[in-house]
Each structure stands twice: as structure tokens, then as C-alpha cells.
Design a protein around this motif. Structure first.
Motif, PDB file in Angstrom:
ATOM      1  N   LYS A  18      -9.220 -14.370  -7.387  1.00  0.00           N
ATOM      2  CA  LYS A  18      -9.387 -14.328  -8.913  1.00  0.00           C
ATOM      3  C   LYS A  18      -9.847 -13.043  -9.341  1.00  0.00           C
ATOM      4  CE  LYS A  18     -11.743 -16.921 -12.586  1.00  0.00           C
ATOM      5  NZ  LYS A  18     -13.033 -17.489 -12.691  1.00  0.00           N
ATOM      6  N   LEU A  19     -10.758 -12.311  -8.676  1.00  0.00           N
ATOM      7  CA  LEU A  19     -11.242 -11.133  -8.684  1.00  0.00           C
ATOM      8  C   LEU A  19     -10.051 -10.299  -8.810  1.00  0.00           C
ATOM      9  CD1 LEU A  19     -13.734  -8.681  -8.977  1.00  0.00           C
ATOM     10  CD2 LEU A  19     -13.693  -9.021  -6.604  1.00  0.00           C
ATOM     11  N   ALA A  20      -9.245 -10.326  -7.712  1.00  0.00           N
ATOM     12  CA  ALA A  20      -8.319  -9.106  -7.501  1.00  0.00           C
ATOM     13  C   ALA A  20      -7.330  -9.443  -8.438  1.00  0.00           C
ATOM     14  CB  ALA A  20      -7.466  -9.686  -5.841  1.00  0.00           C
ATOM     15  N   LYS A  21      -7.030 -10.220  -8.756  1.00  0.00           N
ATOM     16  CA  LYS A  21      -5.739 -10.667 -10.186  1.00  0.00           C
ATOM     17  C   LYS A  21      -6.316 -10.047 -11.275  1.00  0.00           C
ATOM     18  CE  LYS A  21      -2.462 -14.010  -9.283  1.00  0.00           C
ATOM     19  NZ  LYS A  21      -2.837 -14.785  -8.317  1.00  0.00           N
ATOM     20  N   SER A  22      -7.727 -10.089 -11.585  1.00  0.00           N
ATOM     21  CA  SER A  22      -8.245  -9.431 -12.799  1.00  0.00           C
ATOM     22  C   SER A  22      -8.262  -7.877 -12.768  1.00  0.00           C
ATOM     23  CB  SER A  22      -9.647 -10.102 -13.057  1.00  0.00           C
ATOM     24  OG  SER A  22     -10.400  -9.276 -12.281  1.00  0.00           O
ATOM     25  N   LYS A  23      -8.098  -7.556 -11.629  1.00  0.00           N
ATOM     26  CA  LYS A  23      -8.198  -5.882 -11.642  1.00  0.00           C
ATOM     27  C   LYS A  23      -6.540  -5.600 -10.910  1.00  0.00           C
ATOM     28  CE  LYS A  23     -12.829  -5.496 -11.472  1.00  0.00           C
ATOM     29  NZ  LYS A  23     -13.268  -4.956 -12.346  1.00  0.00           N
ATOM     30  N   GLY A  24      -5.566  -6.386 -11.051  1.00  0.00           N
ATOM     31  CA  GLY A  24      -4.496  -6.127 -10.787  1.00  0.00           C
ATOM     32  C   GLY A  24      -4.134  -5.475  -9.018  1.00  0.00           C
ATOM     33  N   ILE A  25      -5.018  -6.047  -8.066  1.00  0.00           N
ATOM     34  CA  ILE A  25      -5.157  -5.784  -6.938  1.00  0.00           C
ATOM     35  C   ILE A  25      -4.334  -6.760  -5.974  1.00  0.00           C
ATOM     36  CG2 ILE A  25      -6.443  -5.539  -4.979  1.00  0.00           C
ATOM     37  CD1 ILE A  25      -8.704  -4.537  -6.742  1.00  0.00           C
ATOM     38  N   LYS A  26      -3.351  -6.629  -5.154  1.00  0.00           N
ATOM     39  CA  LYS A  26      -2.873  -7.599  -4.287  1.00  0.00           C
ATOM     40  C   LYS A  26      -3.725  -8.197  -3.333  1.00  0.00           C
ATOM     41  CE  LYS A  26       1.568  -7.183  -5.324  1.00  0.00           C
ATOM     42  NZ  LYS A  26       2.381  -6.240  -5.641  1.00  0.00           N
ATOM     43  N   THR A  27      -3.622  -9.415  -3.001  1.00  0.00           N
ATOM     44  CA  THR A  27      -4.217 -10.092  -1.762  1.00  0.00           C
ATOM     45  C   THR A  27      -3.301 -10.554  -0.696  1.00  0.00           C
ATOM     46  OG1 THR A  27      -4.171 -12.108  -3.307  1.00  0.00           O
ATOM     47  CG2 THR A  27      -6.223 -10.910  -3.089  1.00  0.00           C
ATOM     48  N   VAL A  56       0.872  -1.296   0.027  1.00  0.00           N
ATOM     49  CA  VAL A  56       0.167   0.086   0.153  1.00  0.00           C
ATOM     50  C   VAL A  56       0.837   1.318  -0.085  1.00  0.00           C
ATOM     51  CG1 VAL A  56      -1.608   1.126   1.531  1.00  0.00           C
ATOM     52  CG2 VAL A  56      -1.910  -1.159   1.155  1.00  0.00           C
ATOM     53  N   ASN A  57       0.618   2.242  -0.869  1.00  0.00           N
ATOM     54  CA  ASN A  57       0.976   3.688  -0.844  1.00  0.00           C
ATOM     55  C   ASN A  57       0.168   4.552  -0.277  1.00  0.00           C
ATOM     56  OD1 ASN A  57       3.686   2.937  -2.139  1.00  0.00           O
ATOM     57  ND2 ASN A  57       2.581   2.554  -4.023  1.00  0.00           N
ATOM     58  N   ALA A  58       0.824   5.669   0.071  1.00  0.00           N
ATOM     59  CA  ALA A  58      -0.233   6.709   0.526  1.00  0.00           C
ATOM     60  C   ALA A  58      -1.270   7.016  -0.454  1.00  0.00           C
ATOM     61  CB  ALA A  58       0.524   8.165   1.036  1.00  0.00           C
ATOM     62  N   GLY A  59      -2.574   7.232  -0.070  1.00  0.00           N
ATOM     63  CA  GLY A  59      -3.771   7.410  -0.906  1.00  0.00           C
ATOM     64  C   GLY A  59      -4.394   6.282  -1.370  1.00  0.00           C
ATOM     65  N   THR A  65      -7.889   0.958  -5.308  1.00  0.00           N
ATOM     66  CA  THR A  65      -7.771  -0.104  -4.281  1.00  0.00           C
ATOM     67  C   THR A  65      -6.425  -0.790  -4.703  1.00  0.00           C
ATOM     68  OG1 THR A  65     -10.124  -0.401  -4.420  1.00  0.00           O
ATOM     69  CG2 THR A  65      -8.888  -2.380  -3.701  1.00  0.00           C
ATOM     70  N   SER A  66      -5.622  -0.962  -3.672  1.00  0.00           N
ATOM     71  CA  SER A  66      -4.271  -1.865  -4.150  1.00  0.00           C
ATOM     72  C   SER A  66      -4.487  -3.110  -3.289  1.00  0.00           C
ATOM     73  CB  SER A  66      -3.049  -0.770  -3.725  1.00  0.00           C
ATOM     74  OG  SER A  66      -3.070  -0.503  -2.308  1.00  0.00           O
ATOM     75  N   LEU A  67      -5.274  -3.482  -2.136  1.00  0.00           N
ATOM     76  CA  LEU A  67      -4.941  -4.569  -1.243  1.00  0.00           C
ATOM     77  C   LEU A  67      -6.280  -4.786  -0.930  1.00  0.00           C
ATOM     78  CD1 LEU A  67      -3.170  -6.760   0.449  1.00  0.00           C
ATOM     79  CD2 LEU A  67      -3.303  -4.640   2.138  1.00  0.00           C
ATOM     80  N   ILE A  68      -6.629  -6.325  -1.271  1.00  0.00           N
ATOM     81  CA  ILE A  68      -7.733  -6.985  -0.391  1.00  0.00           C
ATOM     82  C   ILE A  68      -7.158  -7.832   0.723  1.00  0.00           C
ATOM     83  CG2 ILE A  68      -9.740  -8.527  -0.492  1.00  0.00           C
ATOM     84  CD1 ILE A  68     -10.099  -7.565  -3.606  1.00  0.00           C
ATOM     85  N   TYR A  69      -7.447  -7.429   1.836  1.00  0.00           N
ATOM     86  CA  TYR A  69      -6.793  -8.181   3.143  1.00  0.00           C
ATOM     87  C   TYR A  69      -7.815  -8.999   3.568  1.00  0.00           C
ATOM     88  CZ  TYR A  69      -4.613  -8.807   7.700  1.00  0.00           C
ATOM     89  OH  TYR A  69      -4.102  -9.166   8.694  1.00  0.00           O
ATOM     90  N   LEU A  70      -7.690 -10.667   3.768  1.00  0.00           N
ATOM     91  CA  LEU A  70      -8.516 -11.496   4.360  1.00  0.00           C
ATOM     92  C   LEU A  70      -8.205 -12.021   5.367  1.00  0.00           C
ATOM     93  CD1 LEU A  70      -9.240 -13.606   0.963  1.00  0.00           C
ATOM     94  CD2 LEU A  70     -10.217 -11.339   1.800  1.00  0.00           C
TER      95      LEU A  70
END
Ligand SMILES: *Cc1c(COP(=O)(O)O)cnc(C)c1O
Length: 395
Positions: free
Chosen positions: A172-181, A98-101, A149-154
Motif C-alpha cells: 500500500k505504501l509503495a503504491k501510494s508513492k509509485g514504487i514497484k514491489t 530498476v534503471n541506472a541511478g 526509489t523505484s523498487l521495494i524488494y521483500l
């Protein structure tokens, strides 16, 4: 011995590949802060190959490395990095992603200190946004995604309410959007759930719970791809300097020998205790993925191969004096925070909440004074049940 097939997990954890000095069955601890070199060229080469070299223990240490290699293999990741606590691992991994903002999506009822790090630290200090979702439906995540959105944290099962998220679908959802999990996988331990194989980028554990298992170590773990974990090692780990001590790592090596067998016994004991509680007339409800009433059974079956010993239940009373007597009379369930060790424990969330919240705020949480959390340990299951049965007579 030649390697004819891939080692099974029990063998990987109980057996060490390298022979120790003097034939010692337990590896010695490298309890040193630095490593010296024969020549200018040797230390020069070590700096060129930082990830594999032992130069200074804030970076890398042979005892720590030995444990990390076992943990990486156990979780099915390429690389592991140990930290001095679960929170050390969580904060470093979040800062890596995660970066600022930026914007984080996570679950309601996230482990408290992790939630505080995001909402009371990153949010005001670095303008990080956060959206909390129930997380039982994939659309909860889809609807929460923003441009930043840069991270989904489970955390599945969550250690507070034991609800699950569909790990594969979220990855799968996160990968398709370039979001880290990333996922806090502490509840299942690495034995009963393999999030990396389901597409998650970073798997986190508090090793203070089942991985340590003896209630004598506080430590944390991040596992993932070589590229991702090496980046954390060279930046957040080395620069923030939250390094694990060689002795703590060595204790974890001891713990790993028995992790699979301990987890099987935690499961057996917990299922017996859960069945007893669910059928008891003084128990209002049981919060546990192994409960008959659990609403996400299908998903549990799909992504977990076993259950562990942490569960919640509600006593059928709001009489604080009776509730205190119930807790105080237990012989084998000692009153304390944390969980995942050899010993059975009990905690009442009201003990913390009544200090922090007004009675109205407490009522809004959806839990009662009679809500209990227990960690079922490795004692004889009949003794544990008899202990609870005796205490329940006071309700
Ligand atoms: C205990 C715990 C942590 C934090 O681990 P520490 O080793 O105490 O820092 C993180 N997540 C969960 C689910 C925990 O129970």
C-alpha cells in the motif's frame, strides 16, 4: 466435463484441461528449438501475436506454457514466466524495475546471491543505490524512501533469519508513492502465502525448492499482471536469454501434481520437529515462525496460512569438535546446501562464513558456530526426531 464452479487448487494442479495425443495421461515434452509454418501469412501472423505464438524456444514453448499457466493460477496472477533458476528470475525482475541511478529498498539478511547481484553488480556498474532495513516495522520502509526509489524488494519470511514484513502495508505504501514491489515468496511456497492478492506487483520463487520438491530441478518463476510479466518476457527474458529447458518445465508439471499434499506434510513434520527442538535442553534457541518464542506471531497469522520445513536453531555449545560430531552422526539429515526437497537436510552457516570472514567479522554476525539450518523433509517425523535426539546426546 462442464465447468460448474472454479476449480480448487488440488484439482487445478492434478488435472489437465486438454486431452493429450493418444490419451496419454502425462503430456509429451515439446523438445524442439523452433516451430515451422504452412505459409508466409501464417508466420507473419505469428510474429504479430508474439506472446501467444510458438516460433522459437528461447521465447515461447508449449511445454513451458502449460506449466506457466498452472503456476499463474496457483499464485493468483494473470501471467507467469519460468526461468532456468531462481536467480535468473530475480535478476530479470530487478532489471525490469530498476534503471541506472535508481534506489532499491530491501531487507538485511536478504538471500545472499540476490544481495550480491544488487550490491556487488548493479551498485558499482549502474550506480544503483540500496538501503537495507530490518523491515519489521512499516516505518523502516517509510523512512528509507527517496525521490529515486523505484523498487521495494521483500523476502518474507526471510530464508536466513525467518523475520517477516507486513506485505499488505508495504504494498500500500509503495503504491501510494509509485514504487514497484516484488517479493521472494520461496519460503512459504505458493500454497501458504498469496502476495499478489495483498497488492505486490511481482511474486518470485526459486522452483528449485518446494515447487520442484524432488531435488532434481533448478528453475525460477516470476508471476504478476499480464502487462508486467509480458514486458519481462519480451525484454529481460528473451534478450538476456535465460530460458528454461522444456524438460525442466515438464519436471515441474510433475512436481505440481503433489505440491499441496507435500506442503501439508512438510508442515506437519516441521511443527513436530520444531516442538521437539524448542523443548530440548541442548538447544539454545529456535528460529522459526512456528516457534513458541517467535516475535511476529500476529503478522504470521494475518498473512500466512501455513508453515514450511526450513528452520534454524542454535546448539548450546561453541565446541567445534562436538558440533562437527553432531552434524556427522545424523542419519536422515544429510549435509548440504539448498532446501525444500523430499529429503531432510542440515547446513551450518559457519561452514561458509569461516571461509569468507575473519573471526571478528564472524562474531559480529550475531550467529555462533552452533547455528544450524535444517530443511525438514517428507520422512516419518518420529524417525527425524529420533535422529536429532541421538545426535544431540553428543553435545
Ligand atoms: C535458492 C533460493 C533462491 C535462488 O534460487 P536458485 O534456483 O538457486 O537460483 C532465491 N531465494 C531463496 C530464498 C532461495 O532459497
Amino acid at each position: 466435463m462442464s465447468e460448474s464452479k472454479k476449480q480448487n487448487i488440488e484439482t487445478l494442479l492434478a488435472h489437465d484441461e486438454q486431452r493429450n495425443p493418444n490419451g496419454a495421461v502425462v503430456p509429451p515434452i515439446y523438445q524442439n528449438s523452433l516451430f515451422t509454418f504452412e505459409s508466409w501469412d501464417d508466420i507473419d501472423q505469428a510474429f504479430d501475436n508474439r506472446m501467444e505464438s510458438f516460433i522459437y524456444t528461447r521465447g515461447r514453448n508449449p511445454t513451458v506454457k502449460q506449466v506457466e499457466e498452472k503456476l499463474a493460477a496457483l499464485c493468483g496472477g494473470e501471467k507467469a514466466q519460468l526461468f532456468p533458476s531462481g536467480m535468473g528470475a530475480i535478476s530479470a525482475a530487478i532489471m525490469h524495475c530498476v534503471n541506472a541511478g535508481d534506489h532499491i529498498i530491501t531487507i538485511k539478511n536478504l538471500y545472499g546471491p540476490a544481495n550480491n547481484f544488487i550490491s556487488s553488480y548493479l551498485k558499482p556498474k549502474f550506480n544503483v543505490e540500496v538501503t537495507y532495513v530490518t523491515g519489521k516495522d512499516i516505518s523502516d520502509f517509510e523512512n528509507a524512501i527517496q525521490d529515486n526509489t523505484s523498487l521495494i524488494y521483500l523476502e518474507s519470511p526471510s530464508s536466513a533469519v525467518f523475520s517477516l514484513q507486513d506485505i499488505e502495508a508495504v504494498a500500500k505504501l509503495a503504491k501510494s508513492k509509485g514504487i514497484k514491489t516484488m517479493i521472494d515468496n520461496t519460503w512459504t511456497s505458493p500454497i501458504f502465502q498469496k502476495p499478489l492478492a495483498m497488492g505486490i506487483d511481482l511474486e518470485i520463487h526459486s522452483c528449485s525448492k518446494y515447487i520442484g520438491g524432488h531435488s532434481d530441478v533448478v528453475a525460477g518463476l516470476v508471476v504478476g499482471s499480464k502487462q508486467e510479466v509480458e514486458s519481462i518476457s519480451l525484454r529481460e527474458f528473451e534478450w538476456i536469454g535465460a530460458k528454461i529447458a522444456p524438460f525442466e518445465a515438464w519436471l515441474l508439471l510433475r512436481s505440481l501434481r503433489t505440491l499441496p499434499i507435500r506442503m501439508r506434510q512438510h508442515q506437519e513434520n516441521a511443527l513436530a520437529v520444531a516442538e521437539f527442538l524448542e523443548n530440548h535442553p541442548k538447544i539454545q534457541l529456535l528460529r522459526y515462525p512456528g516457534a513458541k518464542s517467535f516475535d511476529q506471531k500476529e503478522l504470521a497469522k494475518k498473512q500466512m496460512t501455513g508453515l514450511t520445513g526450513l528452520m534454524g536453531f542454535q546448539l548450546k555449545t561453541d565446541d567445534l569438535e562436538k558440533i562437527k560430531a553432531f552434524v556427522n552422526t545424523l542419519k536422515y539429515f544429510h549435509l548440504g546446501v539448498s532446501w525444500g526437497g523430499h529429503e531432510s537436510l542440515i547446513y551450518a552457516p559457519a561452514i561458509s562464513y569461516l571461509k569468507e570472514l575473519s573471526p571478528d567479522q564472524f562474531a559480529g554476525l550475531g550467529i555462533s558456530l552452533g547455528d544450524m539450518r535444517i530443511s525438514v523433509g517428507l520422512e516419518n517425523k518420529e524417525d527425524l526426531i529420533a535422529d536429532l535426539e541421538r545426535a544431540l546426546e553428543l553435545i
